[in-house]
Scaffold this active site. Structure first.
Site, PDB file in Angstrom:
ATOM      1  CD  GLU A  23      -8.980   0.436 -38.688  1.00  0.00           C
ATOM      2  OE1 GLU A  23      -8.317   0.721 -39.686  1.00  0.00           O
ATOM      3  OE2 GLU A  23      -8.598  -0.398 -37.824  1.00  0.00           O
ATOM      4  N   GLY A  82       5.000 -12.677 -24.070  1.00  0.00           N
ATOM      5  CA  GLY A  82       4.003 -12.145 -24.985  1.00  0.00           C
ATOM      6  C   GLY A  82       4.456 -12.185 -26.429  1.00  0.00           C
TER       7      GLY A  82
END
Length: 397
Positions: A170, A11
């Site tokens: 957001e 990852g």
């Protein structure tokens, strides 16, 4: 050469990329064989995804090519998808091969936590990747086009955002900025558009400063967001959501930002997990596996009060630095360093020119907080890619 330890990093999120970059800096050539595995050939800035999702920015601005960050003489990059982790064999199975390791770093990122709410996994969209935000942006635009053909379908213009944590707040901030532009483009009456932000907890931004939360909710309410706080989503369907005591909100767009869990591959590998996350030791290692480190959304750590730290970019970055240090220490037979989270502050964007935040022990709101958010984004670009990346990407963040 066969005696050189093999480090495999799974990852290239915040934890994985910081681990790789610090190893690149601290290891000597031929001191270790480091391989970074990621399913895309880019690292994306998760904290920026709410903007392209709403359509206020280009998705390209939220991603950075991995080849521009790593030294290919020190780190091998493998673009592939992890299929299985086999700790007992010290192997990782990829969709197109197998890697063996002496040390493993797991930073595969999280998955949406649906809390068992019926239909949420099937019918809600998630702000989780470059591809997912492209889909959301195009879907939103499509709803306006659909409404022009079927003007009785106001559900096309009703947008439901589940979760009023940082991502949810957001996103509705950016979406409320985008709506007037879309209304003008498609000649739609703005009064027909509805944005609902639904949160089961008794407050938006749970755990954040109440004064700043109140300011943020006031700003977003004035921009057209309807908050339903202390109200749980009970069910999600193609027609919308059922909330509270059976109230139905008809919507063709449901976006879920209400929680993150760890990765199913970790559970399948036999690690002991809590919602897909492993409770790591103070050195970021998996209990019983001193050669396996776990960072970011996949790790579970507790603060001094005994509560789990939220899986944020800030904590993942700090874990990456300590993880790399401890890998180098293990290779050189030196003592490892314990991880201690240092909270540098938190800022939540409320759309263009507006934000709320806490940093350096002080509260910030409005334009000053928005500048602070920009400074945090620029600092991250500098950490991973130096001044050249700041100059290349900084103007977009």
């Amino acid at each position: 050469m066969s005696n050189i330890p093999k480090i495999v990093i799974l990852g290239a999120g915040y934890g994985g990329i910081l681990t790789a970059l610090r190893l690149q800096k601290e290891l000597n050539y031929n001191e270790a064989d480091v391989t970074l595995v990621n399913k895309h050939d880019y690292h994306y800035i998760t904290t920026h995804l709410h903007m392209p999702a709403a359509g206020t920015d280009n998705p390209e601005n939220a991603r950075v090519s991995i080849s521009k960050l790593i030294d290919e003489f020190k780190i091998d990059f493998v673009k592939s998808t992890v299929v299985q982790i086999r700790p007992q064999d010290k192997k990782v199975i990829l969709e197109d091969g197998t890697l063996s390791y002496d040390y493993l770093v797991i930073g595969l990122g999280g998955e949406p936590e649906t809390f068992g709410i019926p239909g949420l996994g099937e019918h809600a969209m998630n702000i989780r990747s470059i591809n997912s935000v492209r889909l959301i942006r195009e879907h939103i635009e499509y709803q306006f086009a659909r409404f022009k053909r079927e003007p009785h379908r106001t559900d096309y213009l009703t947008f439901v955002v589940g979760g009023a944590g940082f991502t949810g707040i957001e996103f509705v901030g950016e979406l409320s900025d985008r709506i007037p532009e879309l209304c003008k483009q498609f000649d739609v009456d703005p009064a027909l558009v509805k944005i609902y932000n639904i949160e089961a907890a008794p407050t938006a931004l749970p755990g954040f400063d109440p004064e700043l939360v109140e300011y943020g909710m006031d700003v977003l309410t004035k921009k057209g967001v309807t908050f339903r706080i202390g109200t749980a989503i009970k069910e999600c369907s193609p027609e919308g959501v059922v909330v509270g005591e059976g109230e139905e909100i008809k919507s063709a767009t449901v976006i879920w930002t209400g929680g993150i869990r760890g990765n199913r591959l970790i559970e399948e590998a036999g690690f002991e997990t809590m919602r897909g996350r492993v409770k790591v030791d103070e050195f970021l290692r998996s209990p019983g596996n001193e050669n396996i480190y776990i960072v970011g959304d996949n790790s579970l750590m507790f603060n001094p009060e005994g509560r789990p730290y939220p899986p944020t970019a800030q904590i993942a970055m700090q874990q990456g630095v300590v993880c790399a240090h401890n890998l180098v220490a293990s290779i050189r037979n030196q003592p490892p360093k314990g991880f201690t989270f240092s909270n540098k502050g938190t800022v939540a964007s409320l759309g263009k020119g507006e934000a709320i935040g806490i940093a350096f022990g002080k509260k910030y709101k409005g334009r000053v907080a928005a500048w602070l958010k920009k400074a945090i984004d620029l600092r991250y670009l500098f950490i991973i890619g130096g001044i050249s990346l700041v100059l290349r990407k900084g103007k977009f963040l």
